[in-house]
Scaffold this motif. Structure first.
Motif, PDB file in Angstrom:
ATOM      1  N   SER A 324     -37.578 -10.378  31.394  1.00 41.64           N
ATOM      2  CA  SER A 324     -37.577  -9.259  32.342  1.00 41.64           C
ATOM      3  C   SER A 324     -38.556  -8.176  31.911  1.00 41.64           C
ATOM      4  N   GLU A 325     -38.575  -7.889  30.616  1.00 35.74           N
ATOM      5  CA  GLU A 325     -39.502  -6.876  30.123  1.00 35.74           C
ATOM      6  C   GLU A 325     -40.952  -7.299  30.341  1.00 35.74           C
ATOM      7  N   VAL A 328     -41.750  -6.872  34.112  1.00 31.62           N
ATOM      8  CA  VAL A 328     -41.921  -5.461  34.484  1.00 31.62           C
ATOM      9  C   VAL A 328     -43.248  -4.938  33.967  1.00 31.62           C
TER      10      VAL A 328
END
Length: 342
Positions: A324-325, A328
């Motif tokens: 997810s990081e 993003v």
């Protein structure tokens, strides 16, 4: 020997004289029903036969051509024979007869069996009597090596179920045969010795990564020391296999999705630890941890053009958060470039 009448018995002798009397009928030529009328299936079958034919068909077998073989250990009989032999040597004119303990059964008479607890009518119908000698180490060795249904074949199948091919050296088998002979329980002693020796091996080596087990004389003499060494070797082999599995997964991922993932050394160590702790093979573990990575990394590739991704220990401990990081940050090229190059 289990059906000999017990002496000084009060009450019903359910395993002695009554059983012998019943067996007498079988040992003579007689017709014996194939099914007992107390058997529910036999009763139903008889009822169907009666309805169909008007009478029930009685199936029987004739015992005329049946060979009856009875056997037993007769331990107390040996004491009885020894006492009789010693009493026969008392007196000035008695000639001493040297009888070894293992030869006592050679001197058994019909009267000895009767005094032991057998009915004269029963023992009289057993005219041929054979004494079996104790199995020595050579006999037990041959039983292991050449008998049908050998214990060696059973253990080969048992270890093969754990993914281990076991083999035996003759010197080791000799030692096992000698140990089994000391048990004084015949061929059953082999099972006792084998279970004592291999119980821990089956428990600790299963899933250890070992694929071969050679049973040598040193293993038989010092089983715990050899087991400890094999467990260390097994852990090393297991770790190597798991590491290879992780790299194979990364290679397969790249071939299927056109995106290269690389596990650093910390990630490899963490994958191995998790695979051992969760008792999973590496392929299943990686497939579970990185099931969404093809979509996330494809999105990053679309945003940044990157095709190579280095995964560290953080990706193993929290794969979804790590991905997810990355996703993003892929919308901020400067930040993602710094992240991927680190």
């Amino acid at each position: 020997d289990k059906i000999a009448a017990a002496g000084n018995l009060i009450g019903r002798d359910v395993s002695g004289r009554g059983v012998q009397t019943t067996l007498l009928k079988l040992m003579e030529e007689t017709e014996v029903p194939v099914r007992s009328m107390n058997d529910l299936q036999a009763q139903l079958q008889a009822a169907f036969e009666f309805q169909r034919r008007g009478k029930a068909k009685r199936e029987a077998i004739n015992t005329r051509h049946i060979l009856f073989v009875v056997s037993g250990a007769f331990e107390k009989l040996k004491e009885q024979v020894a006492r009789r032999v010693r009493q026969g040597q008392i007196g000035f004119r008695a000639e001493p007869v040297q009888v070894m303990d293992n030869e006592l059964f050679q001197h058994v008479t019909t009267q000895d069996f009767i005094e032991y607890g057998f009915e004269p009518e029963f023992i009289g119908r057993l005219p041929v009597r054979v004494v079996c000698e104790d199995l020595d180490a050579d006999d037990l060795f041959n039983i292991m090596k050449y008998s049908e249904g050998s214990l060696l074949r059973q253990y080969e199948r048992a270890f093969r179920a754990y993914g281990i091919e076991i083999s035996f050296e003759d010197e080791a088998l000799r030692l096992l045969a000698e140990a089994a002979a000391k048990e004084k329980t015949g061929a059953r002693g082999l099972l006792t010795v084998f279970e004592k020796l291999f119980r821990d091996y089956k428990y600790y080596l299963a899933g250890s990564g070992l694929s071969q087990l050679r049973v040598t004389a040193s293993l038989v003499r010092e089983p715990q020391r050899v087991l400890d060494r094999l467990r260390v070797e097994g852990h090393k082999l297991e770790a190597q296999m798991l590491e290879a599995g992780a790299r194979q997964f990364a290679e397969k991922f790249g071939n299927e999705h056109g995106l290269e993932i690389v596990f650093d050394e910390a990630a490899i160590r963490r994958l191995v630890e998790r695979a051992k702790a969760e008792r999973m093979n590496m392929s299943d573990l990686c497939s579970h941890l990185f099931k969404d990575y093809q979509f996330g990394l494809s999105l990053i590739n679309k945003n940044t053009g990157r095709t190579k991704f280095i995964l560290n220990a953080e990706a193993i401990d929290a794969p979804d958060q790590f991905l997810s990081e990355l996703v993003v940050q892929s919308y901020y090229p400067a930040a993602i470039a710094q992240r991927l190059d680190s």
